[in-house]
Write a protein that holds these residues in place. Structure first.
Motif, short mmCIF file in Angstrom:
data_model
loop_
_atom_site.label_atom_id
_atom_site.label_comp_id
_atom_site.label_asym_id
_atom_site.label_seq_id
_atom_site.Cartn_x
_atom_site.Cartn_y
_atom_site.Cartn_z
N PRO B 92 0.82 -1.23 0.00
CA PRO B 92 0.00 0.00 0.00
C PRO B 92 0.84 1.27 0.00
CG PRO B 92 -0.75 -1.54 1.68
CD PRO B 92 0.51 -2.10 1.13
N THR B 93 2.02 1.20 0.64
CA THR B 93 2.87 2.40 0.69
C THR B 93 3.30 2.82 -0.71
OG1 THR B 93 3.66 1.60 2.80
CG2 THR B 93 4.90 3.36 1.79
N PHE B 94 3.59 1.82 -1.55
CA PHE B 94 4.02 2.14 -2.92
C PHE B 94 2.85 2.67 -3.75
CE2 PHE B 94 7.75 -1.10 -2.78
CZ PHE B 94 8.43 -0.24 -1.95
N GLN B 95 1.65 2.18 -3.47
CA GLN B 95 0.47 2.74 -4.15
C GLN B 95 0.31 4.21 -3.80
OE1 GLN B 95 -2.88 0.35 -3.11
NE2 GLN B 95 -2.18 -1.44 -4.24
N PHE B 96 0.44 4.50 -2.49
CA PHE B 96 0.37 5.89 -2.04
C PHE B 96 1.45 6.73 -2.72
CE2 PHE B 96 2.20 8.89 1.17
CZ PHE B 96 1.24 9.86 1.06
N PHE B 97 2.63 6.14 -2.85
CA PHE B 97 3.75 6.85 -3.50
C PHE B 97 3.38 7.25 -4.92
CE2 PHE B 97 7.62 6.96 -6.00
CZ PHE B 97 8.51 7.63 -5.20
N VAL B 98 2.84 6.29 -5.69
CA VAL B 98 2.50 6.60 -7.09
C VAL B 98 1.46 7.71 -7.16
CG1 VAL B 98 1.47 5.67 -9.19
CG2 VAL B 98 3.11 4.31 -7.91
N ILE B 99 0.42 7.59 -6.32
CA ILE B 99 -0.65 8.59 -6.36
C ILE B 99 -0.11 9.96 -5.94
CG2 ILE B 99 -2.85 9.24 -5.31
CD1 ILE B 99 -3.35 6.19 -5.00
N ALA B 100 0.66 9.98 -4.85
CA ALA B 100 1.16 11.27 -4.34
C ALA B 100 2.09 11.93 -5.34
CB ALA B 100 1.87 11.06 -3.00
N MET B 101 2.99 11.15 -5.95
CA MET B 101 3.93 11.76 -6.89
C MET B 101 3.21 12.23 -8.15
SD MET B 101 6.56 11.88 -5.15
CE MET B 101 7.54 12.73 -6.37
N ALA B 102 2.15 11.52 -8.56
CA ALA B 102 1.38 11.98 -9.72
C ALA B 102 0.68 13.31 -9.39
CB ALA B 102 0.35 10.93 -10.12
N ILE B 103 0.15 13.42 -8.15
CA ILE B 103 -0.49 14.68 -7.75
C ILE B 103 0.54 15.80 -7.75
CG2 ILE B 103 -1.55 15.87 -5.79
CD1 ILE B 103 -2.98 13.28 -5.11
N VAL B 104 1.73 15.52 -7.18
CA VAL B 104 2.76 16.56 -7.11
C VAL B 104 3.16 17.00 -8.52
CG1 VAL B 104 5.17 16.96 -6.49
CG2 VAL B 104 3.63 15.91 -4.86
N GLY B 105 3.34 16.02 -9.43
CA GLY B 105 3.69 16.36 -10.81
C GLY B 105 2.60 17.19 -11.47
N GLY B 106 1.34 16.81 -11.25
CA GLY B 106 0.24 17.58 -11.82
C GLY B 106 0.19 18.99 -11.26
N TYR B 107 0.39 19.12 -9.94
CA TYR B 107 0.41 20.46 -9.34
C TYR B 107 1.51 21.30 -9.96
CZ TYR B 107 2.26 24.01 -6.34
OH TYR B 107 2.79 25.18 -5.91
N LEU B 108 2.69 20.68 -10.16
CA LEU B 108 3.82 21.45 -10.70
C LEU B 108 3.51 21.96 -12.11
CD1 LEU B 108 6.84 19.38 -9.41
CD2 LEU B 108 6.48 21.81 -9.08
N VAL B 109 2.85 21.11 -12.92
CA VAL B 109 2.47 21.55 -14.27
C VAL B 109 1.51 22.73 -14.18
CG1 VAL B 109 1.26 20.89 -16.36
CG2 VAL B 109 2.89 19.32 -15.34
N LEU B 110 0.53 22.63 -13.26
CA LEU B 110 -0.44 23.71 -13.11
C LEU B 110 0.19 24.98 -12.55
CD1 LEU B 110 -3.54 21.80 -11.72
CD2 LEU B 110 -3.18 22.65 -14.01
N SER B 111 1.31 24.84 -11.84
CA SER B 111 1.94 26.02 -11.24
C SER B 111 2.79 26.79 -12.26
CB SER B 111 2.82 25.62 -10.06
OG SER B 111 4.03 25.07 -10.51
N LEU B 112 3.07 26.18 -13.41
CA LEU B 112 3.92 26.86 -14.40
C LEU B 112 3.36 28.21 -14.84
CD1 LEU B 112 5.32 24.03 -16.69
CD2 LEU B 112 6.51 25.36 -14.98
N PRO B 113 2.03 28.34 -15.14
CA PRO B 113 1.52 29.65 -15.53
C PRO B 113 1.79 30.73 -14.49
CG PRO B 113 -0.10 27.98 -15.98
CD PRO B 113 1.01 27.30 -15.26
N PHE B 114 1.66 30.38 -13.20
CA PHE B 114 1.92 31.38 -12.16
C PHE B 114 3.39 31.78 -12.15
CE2 PHE B 114 -1.95 29.32 -10.87
CZ PHE B 114 -2.71 30.37 -10.43
N SER B 115 4.24 30.79 -12.43
CA SER B 115 5.67 31.11 -12.50
C SER B 115 5.94 32.05 -13.68
CB SER B 115 6.46 29.81 -12.65
OG SER B 115 7.82 30.06 -12.64
N ILE B 116 5.22 31.84 -14.80
CA ILE B 116 5.40 32.72 -15.96
C ILE B 116 4.90 34.13 -15.63
CG2 ILE B 116 4.61 33.14 -18.32
CD1 ILE B 116 4.60 30.06 -18.67
#
Lengths: 207, 207
Positions: B92-116
């Motif tokens: 289960p810990t690895f499942q949480f890892f995949v989900i959490a890292m996907a969320i973090v990656g998605g957040y980072l993509v969404l944060s790019l416009p604010f960085s621009i």
């Protein structure tokens, strides 16, 4: 030359002749001072709240470290060669947890003077940036300790049939309970840290 | 009334009579503008660095998620009833890892416009505070995922004799290697996040 003379003479004249304008001038000065004081007061309130949150986080971090550090259980039965005993230092992750939470607690105690400086000088930006940067590092350490211990505690509670890791909480119930409490305290400290960083970010901002 | 009239007349007179003072006034204006532009330039540099770091963090986070998500190993031998297989969703810990890292990656993509937006308007404080607050939350999630997975990977490598949890990496070597790589990538992303928060804190500050 004439004009500059006339202006220097005019200024006191106007003050004497039109007392209302000087009254407005005097009336404006305290008004500006009040606004400045209010801004300082808003930041001072945030600084006091920061100080109280830090004291709460110290409590949570040291409670987590000491609860984990004192967790051990000896089962009341034993064989000729072996006594069943569980302690936090059976698992390297729990050792890391105790060390990390003690470091976080120590850092929080050392950060109190800087928080007091923010209360005394609410508009100073330096101490707040310093606190924000070190808070971020401490948050990372705290989260890492809490999450790693949580993963192991989950395993101790539920086990994992795929890897043949059996749950040990059936045997060592009190130990598991104490360890779970420590993990919860560590996550409380994580939440307080996130709030502390929010407060610092808002009060670094130009008013 | 007379005095106020005389002052209003005097002001343009003094401007005409003493051109040096107006020259000084004009001389000061571009000087201030240059300083302001320089300050903006420094913040713009930080904003560009922020943008590049974000792209690096996206790479690390998505690499971590995909490496963990594709990790599985089937051993080349099997019994009549059982085939030996290890996959990330056994734990289960690895499942949480995949989900959490996907969320973090998605957040980072969404944060790019604010960085621009921060690059285009280097002196705007709003987007940076927004980024700092959400970065802190994402850092917590990222650290939690990385640390929890690291605790389990450590256990998979070394086992624990006190709790009778055996190391599984002797059998599933490739699986363990892939999982360890994912954890390393997640910690790289954690380090980048800490830097991002430092940069935001420094550039929120009043210049």
């Amino acid at each position: 030359m004439r004009s500059s003379d006339s202006t220097t003479i005019d200024v006191p004249e106007s003050k004497k002749d039109v007392p209302e304008s000087s009254a407005i001038g005097k009336g404006k000065a305290p008004l500006v001072a009040v606004v400045v004081k209010q801004r300082g007061g808003w930041k001072r309130g945030v600084a006091i709240f920061d100080f109280l949150l830090r004291i709460g986080a110290i409590t949570a971090a040291l409670a987590a470290a000491s609860t984990m550090g004192t967790s051990q259980e000896t089962l009341p039965f034993f064989t000729q060669f072996f006594q069943f005993q569980a302690s936090y230092d059976d698992l390297p992750t729990f050792q890391f947890f105790v060390i990390a939470m003690a470091i976080v607690g120590g850092y929080l105690v050392l950060s109190l003077p800087f928080s007091i400086v923010s209360i005394v000088r609410p508009r100073a930006v330096g101490p707040r940036i310093l606190l924000l940067i070190f808070d971020t590092v401490a948050l990372t350490l705290n989260t890492a300790a809490a999450a790693a211990a949580a993963a192991i505690v989950y395993l101790a509670h539920n086990g994992n049939s795929n890897t043949n890791w059996l749950a040990i909480c059936q045997q060592f119930g009190d130990f598991c309970q104490q360890v779970s409490g420590a993990v919860v305290a560590a996550f409380v400290s994580v939440v307080v840290f996130v709030f502390l960083i929010f407060l610092s970010a808002l009060s670094i901002r130009k008013p």
